[in-house]
Enzyme design. Structure first.
Site: not given
Ligand code: ADP
Ligand code: MG
Length: 402
Positions: A51, A137, A179, A191
């Site tokens: 990305d 995770a 973020e 994401d």
């Protein structure tokens, strides 16, 4: 570092979905929320660490979602609660800045901050989260959190950032800014794009050069297949400098080649290009990125041709590339992948940022149970913590629940 046992695998959401968040909101704040919104975690089928190289990736949305019960306030206070964390926040929107508030409140507060930064008028809010995406995770619980809050605020303030895919792309960029800037996690855009733009039964082909997408059929049951997530329970930590190092190596390679990004390297010119890079590590990192982008293209071609069962070798090659050239695997991921293949997986690979987190395996549906128990046994034999394996299908994007 390992995380504690999750409660169940995966938790069946109560009906209606999100009602736990709503009820807990009422208990915490003394009145009902305006509504509940949700956003999914994601797993990337293939296209890792591409990305930030302006490359291609291919995530699907998980059936696991984060639910946000929200009510706007008249003032600029933020009162933030989560059923997954004892940490509670109460602060003024004007105090949200880089690194503040620390911890998960930064993801939620960051969304308000980033909306304002983008020119939208926002207000304070009361928030109760119920996240069913496993945390840390590699399944993007952070973006699920941000995007569930972002769609709520957009809907409640009529910001028009959820109605169509272009608007959702704008909202995704706002969540990335939250973020990166406030939570200070240097993630690329996959994401948030997955959480906001994926469609049920499809993988999302995301071109990170221009943010354009295509929906690619990914109907597992029509092919008699299961996609297993094998969460190693090893805490992946993007903030220990490894991610930044990989990113820096890729930028260095592009600079040495005189290119704006490694996306500009044509796959057919790879060998010639690698000859121009003197450093053996930078060469290996480049080889991963360029071959990985090509593997995304080949995977998409197979999926579009209805040949889902043939993508396994591409998964395997991707794993080898991440283990050997990009060096972001770990013993637990390697064992999960090897054992899954030995017990009938058509292909398996680590997924996400690396150094822990999850692997995926494409498995004939009738062998999913066998793979799951074989991986669990192998983890016991190796004295690893018990893995968390579960089958998933491609879920839908962030939305209002009620
Ligand atoms: P990933 O996104 O792969 O799960 P990250 O490290 O990017 O891993 O994000 C995990 C962090 O996101 C957690 O440590 C926590 O701060 C925050 N988070 C995600 N979901 C929740 C939730 N439901 N409640 C509180 N914090 C959450
Ligand atoms: Mg994350």
């Amino acid at each position: 570092m390992t995380r504690p046992d999750p409660p169940t695998t995966p938790p069946a959401p109560p009906e209606p979905a999100g009602s736990t968040a709503a009820q807990s909101f009422s208990e915490a704040f003394g009145s009902e929320p305006s509504g509940v919104w949700s956003a999914p975690g994601r797993v990337n089928l293939i296209g890792e660490h591409t990305d930030y190289n302006a490359g291609l990736c291919l995530p699907i949305a998980l059936p696991h979602r984060t639910y946000a019960a929200v009510r706007l306030r008249e003032d600029r206070r933020l009162r933030l609660r989560s059923l997954q964390s004892p940490k509670q926040y109460e602060l003024d929107l004007d105090d949200v800045r880089a690194g503040n508030p620390p911890g998960w409140g930064g993801y939620a507060g960051g969304v308000l901050w980033a909306l304002e930064e983008a020119g939208h008028q926002v207000r304070g809010l009361d928030l109760m989260l119920d996240g069913q995406v496993p945390l840390g995770a590699g399944l993007s619980s952070s973006a699920a959190l941000e995007c569930s809050v972002a769609v709520a605020v957009s809907d409640l303030l009529d910001l028009g950032l959820t109605g169509n895919d272009d608007a959702r792309a704008t909202l995704a960029a706002i969540c990335v800014n939250a973020e990166n800037t406030i939570a200070q996690a240097p993630t690329g855009g996959m994401d948030q794009a997955a959480a906001l733009r994926c469609q049920v039964g499809h993988a999302l082909l995301l071109d990170c050069r221009d943010g354009s997408i295509a929906q690619v059929p990914f109907d597992l049951s029509a092919h008699g297949l299961s996609l297993l997530i094998m969460d190693t329970r090893v805490e992946h930590a993007l903030d220990d400098g490894q991610y930044a190092q990989r990113r820096a190596s890729c930028e260095e390679a592009a600079q040495q080649l005189g290119l704006s990004s490694l996306r500009e390297v044509a796959f057919d010119d790879l060998d010639k290009t690698l000859d121009r890079l003197p450093d053996i590590t930078i060469r290996a990192r480049t080889r991963h990125v360029v071959t990985e982008i090509e593997r995304v293209r080949q995977t998409v071609a197979l999926l579009r041709a209805g040949r889902l069962s043939e993508v396994g070798p591409l998964f395997n090659a991707s794993h080898a590339s991440m283990r050997d050239d990009f060096q972001i695997s770990c013993p637990e991921l390697d064992v999960a992948v090897q054992v899954a293949r030995a017990h009938g997986a058509l292909g398996a690979r680590m997924t996400g940022g690396g150094f822990g987190g999850s692997a995926i395996a494409l498995v004939p549906a009738e062998r999913a149970a066998e793979v799951t128990s074989a991986v669990a046994r192998a983890f016991t034999d190796n004295e690893f913590s018990a893995p968390h394996c579960f089958a998933i299908t491609a879920g839908g994007p962030a939305r209002r629940e009620f």
